[in-house]
Design an enzyme around this catalytic site. Structure first.
Site, mmCIF file in Angstrom:
data_model
loop_
_atom_site.group_PDB
_atom_site.id
_atom_site.type_symbol
_atom_site.label_atom_id
_atom_site.label_comp_id
_atom_site.label_asym_id
_atom_site.label_seq_id
_atom_site.Cartn_x
_atom_site.Cartn_y
_atom_site.Cartn_z
ATOM 1 C CG ASN A 164 34.961 -45.061 151.524
ATOM 2 O OD1 ASN A 164 33.908 -44.395 151.452
ATOM 3 N ND2 ASN A 164 35.615 -43.885 151.854
ATOM 4 C CB SER A 199 46.575 -45.032 151.006
ATOM 5 O OG SER A 199 46.531 -44.586 152.254
ATOM 6 C CG ASP A 246 35.456 -40.487 145.449
ATOM 7 O OD1 ASP A 246 33.986 -41.373 145.044
ATOM 8 O OD2 ASP A 246 36.471 -41.397 144.285
ATOM 9 C CG HIS A 247 33.411 -40.734 152.050
ATOM 10 N ND1 HIS A 247 33.925 -42.083 152.776
ATOM 11 C CD2 HIS A 247 35.273 -40.916 151.601
ATOM 12 C CE1 HIS A 247 35.307 -41.017 153.660
ATOM 13 N NE2 HIS A 247 35.306 -40.687 152.523
ATOM 14 C CD GLU A 285 38.995 -43.226 153.817
ATOM 15 O OE1 GLU A 285 38.140 -42.957 153.116
ATOM 16 O OE2 GLU A 285 39.739 -42.305 153.999
#
Length: 328
Positions: free
Chosen positions: A110, A105, A37-38, A107
């Site tokens: 994104n 948590s 999910d980016h 990155e």
């Protein structure tokens, strides 16, 4: 029994191709499918980043058997946890109970796009804890009002709830995150095949034991190709970012940053970390570390969008047979 999954990597493929490969992976015999999910690819060479939830909705309608999972969604910045609660409930309805909500948590790559700044690791952990609590409350079907340290929810209710509640899997990296998150989650996600993570999870008060209800879900990149040189070249071009480790990967904000950070990574460095080429037995040996560490579910990530059709045509079936035989 160990199960083996197929990765729908949104960073390297467009949405229609992802749905097509999801259908093929189910027909070939993969047990589950995970979807990244980016908002951005790790490197510009990967070249894609479609909206994962639209892809998953289409996959849910195009498949019948495979379990589906986000791997993983960050429910704290780009998405408010109330929105994640709603769309995960909808996904479970579309998937007829086959969906698991994988959370982490996040990155900077994104999440920085919403321009709220990038918190430190302790704050990100506390935000994730509160987000999971909100999602659980909303999945009860009750009217929820919440005023917390990081999130507010005002008179919210999920109106379309599945009969099968959405299981929550959470990404962990060490003892501190496990102790905070394991009591809130159903399953564990980890990127390193470390038996110590499972041991800590199983000794955390309030956590369901892995192997006795809870699952430990891992993932391993591979670069199968009939030509080893082509596989190494592709893995280096598209996956050299992987060698930085998650302590680095979580904080770099752009593909340009990943390109700069990995400019001195050599093809042989990538090949030493990722099984590349036609040798299926070598891939099995690389995957072995996960089930020997106690992981119950292992997703394979074939590198290169352009390589998926050939992998599924030529390698996936015999590789699954070898993996299942080796894992018992």
């Amino acid at each position: 029994m160990t199960t083996f999954g197929y990765t729908l990597m949104t960073e390297q493929s467009g949405p229609k191709d992802l749905v097509r490969w999801a259908v093929r992976a189910e027909a070939i015999g993969f047990d589950f499918e995970v979807c990244s999910d980016h908002y951005s690819p790790w490197l510009t060479e990967q070249g894609h980043a479609p909206y994962a939830w639209s892809v998953l909705g289409a996959v849910a309608q195009a498949t019948e058997r495979v379990e589906l999972m986000t791997y993983v969604t960050c429910p704290t910045m780009r998405y408010h946890p109330a929105v994640v609660a709603q769309k995960s409930a909808t996904m479970q309805l579309l998937a007829d109970g086959r969906f698991t909500l994988g959370l982490g948590s996040g990155e900077s790559l994104n999440e920085h796009v919403v321009a709220d700044g990038w918190p430190g690791v302790h704050t990100r952990l506390e935000m994730l804890v509160e987000a999971i609590e909100i999602i659980r409350q909303l999945h009860s079907g009750e009217l929820v009002t919440h005023h917390g340290d990081y999130f507010d929810v005002d008179s919210a209710r999920i109106w379309d709830l599945p009969d099968i509640l959405v299981p929550v899997a959470v990404a962990v990296s060490g003892d501190a995150s496990i102790e905070r998150l394991a009591p809130l989650a159903d399953h564990m996600i980890a990127v390193e095949p470390e038996a110590g993570l499972i041991e800590t999870w199983n000794h955390t008060e309030g956590a369901e034991r892995i192997g006795a209800g809870a699952r430990a879900i891992g993932q391993i990149p591979i670069c199968w190709d009939a030509d080893e040189e082509s596989a190494v070249r592709r893995a280096h071009e598209q996956f050299r970012w992987f060698g930085g480790g998650w302590a680095v990967n979580a904080d770099l904000p752009t593909p340009a940053g990943f390109a700069a950070a990995t400019q001195f990574v050599r093809p042989e460095d990538v090949a030493a970390a990722i099984p590349c080429g036609p040798d299926l037995d070598a891939i099995v040996e690389a995957v072995r570390a996960h089930w020997e560490a106690g992981f119950t579910d292992i997703a394979l990530l074939q590198i290169g969008g352009e390589a998926q059709d050939r992998f599924l045509d030529e390698a996936a079936v015999p590789l699954l047979e070898k993996l299942r035989a080796a894992a018992g």
